[in-house]
Design a protein around this motif. Sequence first.
Motif, PDB file in Angstrom:
ATOM      1  N   UNK A  30      35.590  88.310  71.536  1.00 30.16           N
ATOM      2  CA  UNK A  30      35.962  87.593  70.971  1.00 30.16           C
ATOM      3  C   UNK A  30      37.146  87.306  70.949  1.00 30.16           C
ATOM      4  N   UNK A  31      38.344  87.515  72.556  1.00 32.38           N
ATOM      5  CA  UNK A  31      39.179  87.257  72.335  1.00 32.38           C
ATOM      6  C   UNK A  31      39.820  86.161  72.974  1.00 32.38           C
ATOM      7  N   UNK A  49      24.913  69.843  68.364  1.00 27.78           N
ATOM      8  CA  UNK A  49      25.222  70.821  67.515  1.00 27.78           C
ATOM      9  C   UNK A  49      24.143  71.574  67.368  1.00 27.78           C
ATOM     10  N   UNK A  50      22.842  71.600  67.752  1.00 25.50           N
ATOM     11  CA  UNK A  50      21.890  72.123  68.572  1.00 25.50           C
ATOM     12  C   UNK A  50      21.552  72.779  69.671  1.00 25.50           C
ATOM     13  N   UNK A  51      22.440  72.588  70.660  1.00 25.79           N
ATOM     14  CA  UNK A  51      22.135  72.175  72.487  1.00 25.79           C
ATOM     15  C   UNK A  51      23.549  72.858  72.537  1.00 25.79           C
ATOM     16  N   UNK A  52      24.600  73.464  71.370  1.00 33.28           N
ATOM     17  CA  UNK A  52      25.721  74.201  72.407  1.00 33.28           C
ATOM     18  C   UNK A  52      25.634  75.027  70.983  1.00 33.28           C
ATOM     19  N   UNK A  53      24.983  76.401  71.045  1.00 32.89           N
ATOM     20  CA  UNK A  53      25.174  77.306  69.735  1.00 32.89           C
ATOM     21  C   UNK A  53      26.339  78.395  70.200  1.00 32.89           C
ATOM     22  N   UNK A  54      26.983  78.786  69.362  1.00 27.48           N
ATOM     23  CA  UNK A  54      28.337  79.815  70.800  1.00 27.48           C
ATOM     24  C   UNK A  54      27.885  80.960  69.731  1.00 27.48           C
ATOM     25  N   UNK A  55      28.245  82.283  70.292  1.00 28.10           N
ATOM     26  CA  UNK A  55      27.642  83.532  69.685  1.00 28.10           C
ATOM     27  C   UNK A  55      28.890  84.107  69.956  1.00 28.10           C
ATOM     28  N   UNK A  56      29.402  84.924  69.471  1.00 27.48           N
ATOM     29  CA  UNK A  56      30.987  85.667  69.539  1.00 27.48           C
ATOM     30  C   UNK A  56      30.717  87.510  69.915  1.00 27.48           C
ATOM     31  N   UNK A  57      30.647  88.190  70.582  1.00 31.20           N
ATOM     32  CA  UNK A  57      30.601  89.104  70.289  1.00 31.20           C
ATOM     33  C   UNK A  57      30.915  89.726  71.827  1.00 31.20           C
ATOM     34  N   UNK A  58      30.948  91.396  72.202  1.00 39.14           N
ATOM     35  CA  UNK A  58      31.237  92.251  73.043  1.00 39.14           C
ATOM     36  C   UNK A  58      29.543  92.857  73.528  1.00 39.14           C
TER      37      UNK A  58
END
Length: 225
Positions: A30-31, A49-58
């Motif tokens: 998240x930082x 877009x379907x080849x680079x998925x970003x998930x934010x979290x710890x």
Amino acid sequence: CSRPQKVCLCPFLPVHPLKVSTCLYIIQHPAEESRVLRTVPLLAACLPPDKCKILVGRRFSEDRYPELATMCRSPSTLILYPGAEATNLEEIAVSASASVMIIIDGTWSQAKDIFYKNSLFRLPKQVQLKTNISSQYVIRTQPTNTCLSTLECAAVALTIMEKNKSIQETILRPLQALCSFQLQHGAQIHHSKEHLLKNGLYDKPMPKNKRKLRRMELLVNNVKI
């Protein structure tokens, strides 16, 4: 690129997203979201877009991220994280048919925390890059001379997996432009912590924490950490 016209990076991005078969899952601390000069948005702008998925979290549990859990259990998924258990990507890419690669985005301590506190990320095959290239992300301090930004890691990894050397050049082009713009507008070149320590240029107080102090000693003495 969503940047002001004066420092627009769009001319340095590919006209069309790169055609790749590998899908990247970027696990972002998240930082990183609050940092102005991030590399992941540039990476995403180079890929479909379907080849680079970003998930934010710890923390990433199977209940909250079922799709990620499925990916982690797939034999065709790799996670890019260096260490004693990792295999050099260059050695397996020739015969591998991996379709998914997971990359953790954050500082080294943040990445370590995410990797070791999420059991899902120890399910895929662990790989690392065997490269001696220096980071071109010169506007941000790296621990050692060979530590790479998330964008650079992705560029090298995709080049190996897709067997296409032009991928690395294409993805690095906006990063080079970003650093050039920043240096033109007053930013300073950031040498690695390793370089600063070895040349007596490190001007911050030495850490009191024995573990952190030991890591600095290892950097000075060329010991891989």
